[in-house]
Scaffold this active site. Structure first.
Site, PDB file in Angstrom:
ATOM      1  N   ALA A  66     -72.005  -1.711  53.804  1.00  0.00           N
ATOM      2  CA  ALA A  66     -71.702  -2.055  55.351  1.00  0.00           C
ATOM      3  C   ALA A  66     -71.814  -0.950  56.214  1.00  0.00           C
ATOM      4  O   ALA A  66     -71.821   0.310  55.434  1.00  0.00           O
ATOM      5  CB  ALA A  66     -70.169  -2.327  55.225  1.00  0.00           C
ATOM      6  N   GLY A 111     -71.106  -2.957  50.339  1.00  0.00           N
ATOM      7  CA  GLY A 111     -71.456  -4.443  50.893  1.00  0.00           C
ATOM      8  C   GLY A 111     -72.889  -4.857  50.235  1.00  0.00           C
ATOM      9  O   GLY A 111     -73.311  -6.033  50.209  1.00  0.00           O
ATOM     10  N   GLU A 134     -66.446   2.318  47.875  1.00  0.00           N
ATOM     11  CA  GLU A 134     -65.716   2.230  48.800  1.00  0.00           C
ATOM     12  C   GLU A 134     -64.337   3.182  48.839  1.00  0.00           C
ATOM     13  O   GLU A 134     -64.025   3.894  50.077  1.00  0.00           O
ATOM     14  CB  GLU A 134     -65.150   0.876  49.191  1.00  0.00           C
ATOM     15  CG  GLU A 134     -66.029  -0.105  49.962  1.00  0.00           C
ATOM     16  CD  GLU A 134     -66.945  -0.868  48.548  1.00  0.00           C
ATOM     17  OE1 GLU A 134     -67.078  -0.455  47.439  1.00  0.00           O
ATOM     18  OE2 GLU A 134     -67.733  -1.749  49.055  1.00  0.00           O
TER      19      GLU A 134
HETATM   20  N1  CAA Z   1     -73.745   3.027  56.655  1.00  0.00           N
HETATM   21  C1  CAA Z   1     -74.666   3.192  57.839  1.00  0.00           C
HETATM   22  N2  CAA Z   1     -75.507   4.293  57.422  1.00  0.00           N
HETATM   23  C2  CAA Z   1     -75.938   4.515  56.443  1.00  0.00           C
HETATM   24  C3  CAA Z   1     -75.447   3.973  55.452  1.00  0.00           C
HETATM   25  C4  CAA Z   1     -74.206   3.129  55.446  1.00  0.00           C
HETATM   26  N3  CAA Z   1     -73.487   2.415  54.573  1.00  0.00           N
HETATM   27  N4  CAA Z   1     -75.858   4.327  54.148  1.00  0.00           N
HETATM   28  C5  CAA Z   1     -76.985   5.159  54.351  1.00  0.00           C
HETATM   29  N5  CAA Z   1     -76.984   5.272  55.758  1.00  0.00           N
HETATM   30  C6  CAA Z   1     -77.868   6.115  56.608  1.00  0.00           C
HETATM   31  C7  CAA Z   1     -77.642   7.658  56.555  1.00  0.00           C
HETATM   32  O1  CAA Z   1     -76.273   7.741  57.510  1.00  0.00           O
HETATM   33  C8  CAA Z   1     -78.978   8.146  56.980  1.00  0.00           C
HETATM   34  O2  CAA Z   1     -78.704   7.918  58.414  1.00  0.00           O
HETATM   35  P1  CAA Z   1     -79.348   9.111  59.070  1.00  0.00           P
HETATM   36  O3  CAA Z   1     -80.908   9.331  58.874  1.00  0.00           O
HETATM   37  O4  CAA Z   1     -79.384   8.869  60.707  1.00  0.00           O
HETATM   38  O5  CAA Z   1     -78.740  10.424  58.939  1.00  0.00           O
HETATM   39  C9  CAA Z   1     -79.749   7.271  56.401  1.00  0.00           C
HETATM   40  O6  CAA Z   1     -79.224   6.152  56.211  1.00  0.00           O
HETATM   41  C10 CAA Z   1     -80.357   7.606  55.106  1.00  0.00           C
HETATM   42  O7  CAA Z   1     -79.180   8.027  54.304  1.00  0.00           O
HETATM   43  P2  CAA Z   1     -79.027   9.191  53.521  1.00  0.00           P
HETATM   44  O8  CAA Z   1     -79.876  10.500  54.242  1.00  0.00           O
HETATM   45  O9  CAA Z   1     -77.530   9.465  53.202  1.00  0.00           O
HETATM   46  O10 CAA Z   1     -79.794   9.119  52.226  1.00  0.00           O
HETATM   47  P3  CAA Z   1     -79.506   9.809  50.812  1.00  0.00           P
HETATM   48  O11 CAA Z   1     -80.834   9.465  49.909  1.00  0.00           O
HETATM   49  O12 CAA Z   1     -79.215  11.320  50.879  1.00  0.00           O
HETATM   50  O13 CAA Z   1     -78.563   9.086  50.239  1.00  0.00           O
HETATM   51  C11 CAA Z   1     -77.008   7.116  49.647  1.00  0.00           C
HETATM   52  C12 CAA Z   1     -78.489   7.799  49.882  1.00  0.00           C
HETATM   53  C13 CAA Z   1     -76.454   7.779  48.224  1.00  0.00           C
HETATM   54  C14 CAA Z   1     -77.195   5.706  49.376  1.00  0.00           C
HETATM   55  C15 CAA Z   1     -76.022   7.393  50.581  1.00  0.00           C
HETATM   56  O14 CAA Z   1     -76.962   7.019  52.088  1.00  0.00           O
HETATM   57  C16 CAA Z   1     -74.717   6.941  50.811  1.00  0.00           C
HETATM   58  O15 CAA Z   1     -73.916   7.367  50.174  1.00  0.00           O
HETATM   59  N6  CAA Z   1     -74.694   5.986  51.688  1.00  0.00           N
HETATM   60  C17 CAA Z   1     -73.220   5.347  51.809  1.00  0.00           C
HETATM   61  C18 CAA Z   1     -73.043   4.334  50.536  1.00  0.00           C
HETATM   62  C19 CAA Z   1     -71.693   3.742  50.664  1.00  0.00           C
HETATM   63  O16 CAA Z   1     -70.661   4.495  50.747  1.00  0.00           O
HETATM   64  N7  CAA Z   1     -71.652   2.375  50.892  1.00  0.00           N
HETATM   65  C20 CAA Z   1     -70.411   1.693  51.179  1.00  0.00           C
HETATM   66  C21 CAA Z   1     -70.310   1.403  52.609  1.00  0.00           C
HETATM   67  S1  CAA Z   1     -68.595   0.733  52.768  1.00  0.00           S
HETATM   68  C22 CAA Z   1     -68.655  -0.768  52.411  1.00  0.00           C
HETATM   69  O17 CAA Z   1     -69.712  -1.444  52.106  1.00  0.00           O
HETATM   70  C23 CAA Z   1     -67.446  -1.553  52.521  1.00  0.00           C
HETATM   71  C24 CAA Z   1     -67.481  -2.978  52.107  1.00  0.00           C
HETATM   72  O18 CAA Z   1     -67.199  -3.303  51.020  1.00  0.00           O
HETATM   73  C25 CAA Z   1     -68.100  -4.243  53.039  1.00  0.00           C
END
Ligand code: CAA
Length: 257
Positions: A66, A111, A134
């Site tokens: 998400a 998500g 999460e």
């Molecule tokens: N939401 C919003 N933006 C996100 C995102 C997310 N879940 N995941 C990645 N992005 C964005 C980053 O902020 C980044 O944006 P900018 O270029 O503007 O800074 C872009 O995507 C690229 O991401 P990274 O620079 O972080 O890429 P990376 O290769 O270094 O890392 C990753 C990749 C490990 C997937 C890392 O992006 C990450 O940890 N993302 C979040 C994963 C996460 O926590 N997901 C769960 C979300 S909560 C949820 O889903 C609740 C639910 O049950 C519904």
């Protein structure tokens, strides 16, 4: 159909639904959720579509969860509204009367993992990374993960993955049964198409009822689920498909459904 965050294409009899926010690793914001809902409504009402491949745009992510930037300032009520809308999409996918295959082409986190789990079958690229991170954010899975993950991989493994937030690779996802096949990245869509082609050769009504029997049963006690199976099994005997399938077997020819 006018969609800006989701690509929707029908080629032959397959609908390709692709979450299209590669700059945010295809994170699910409220617009993506609404567009996914519309895409699956279109699939349901289009008789020409017999199967669906759901994926994420680009080479890096299926869906990285998400949208954290959008959720950051949410009140509890806003979070509830978003989760309710997302659950509605996940349920539409799970209950879709056509087979839905998730082509997990990269990160499928939070998500994203939940979206893949709502599909019937998950096929992963070797580059896929999956997990429910999460708790790293001080929240819990909210798009179905606490319920679909234990039903797919068992309660112990689901608790392990959710409580540690560990990100697993495709081989581990395959080992625990979270995905059904792993392919080279360049072969992912072709492999999904191959599986859909195999399913498409079977009786379409039988496929629908098999999916329904499994889905109904997973939400019921075993005795009710088995009774439901009897009724759906019996129903297949009211179809041309059953006549053709059994006649073809006895006549030693391929069935034509
Ligand atoms: N939401 C919003 N933006 C996100 C995102 C997310 N879940 N995941 C990645 N992005 C964005 C980053 O902020 C980044 O944006 P900018 O270029 O503007 O800074 C872009 O995507 C690229 O991401 P990274 O620079 O972080 O890429 P990376 O290769 O270094 O890392 C990753 C990749 C490990 C997937 C890392 O992006 C990450 O940890 N993302 C979040 C994963 C996460 O926590 N997901 C769960 C979300 S909560 C949820 O889903 C609740 C639910 O049950 C519904």
């Amino acid at each position: 159909m006018e969609l800006s965050n989701v690509k929707y294409e029908v080629k032959g009899t397959t609908a390709y639904v692709t979450v299209n926010r590669p700059k945010a690793l295809n994170a699910l914001n409220i617009d993506v959720i609404a567009e996914l809902k519309r895409a699956f409504e279109a699939i349901e009402s289009d008789d020409a579509v017999t199967g669906v491949i759901l994926s994420g745009e680009g080479e890096k992510a299926f869906v990285a969860g998400a949208d954290i930037a959008q959720m950051k300032e949410y009140s509890a009520l806003e979070a509830r509204a978003m989760a309710t809308a997302a659950h509605s999409v996940m349920n539409s996918i799970e209950e879709c009367t056509k087979p839905v295959i998730a082509a997990v082409n990269g990160f499928a986190l939070g998500g994203g993992c939940e979206l893949a789990m709502a599909c019937d079958i998950r096929i992963a690229s070797e580059t896929a990374r999956m997990g429910q991170p999460e708790v790293n954010l001080g929240i819990i899975p909210g798009f179905g993960g606490t319920q679909r993950l234990p039903r797919l991989v068992g309660k112990g493994m689901a608790k392990y993955l959710i409580m540690t937030a560990e990100m697993i690779d495709a081989a581990e996802a395959y080992r625990i049964g979270l995905v059904q096949k792993v392919t080279a990245p360049g072969e992912l869509i072709a492999e999904c198409e191959k599986v859909l082609a195999t399913i498409n050769k079977k009786g379409p009504f039988a496929i629908k009822l098999a999916k329904k029997a499994i889905n109904n049963g997973m939400q019921a006690d075993q005795s009710s689920a088995l009774k439901n199976e009897i009724e759906l099994f019996a129903l297949t005997f009211a179809t041309d498909e059953q006549e053709e399938g059994m006649a073809a077997f006895l006549e030693k020819r391929a069935a034509e459904f």
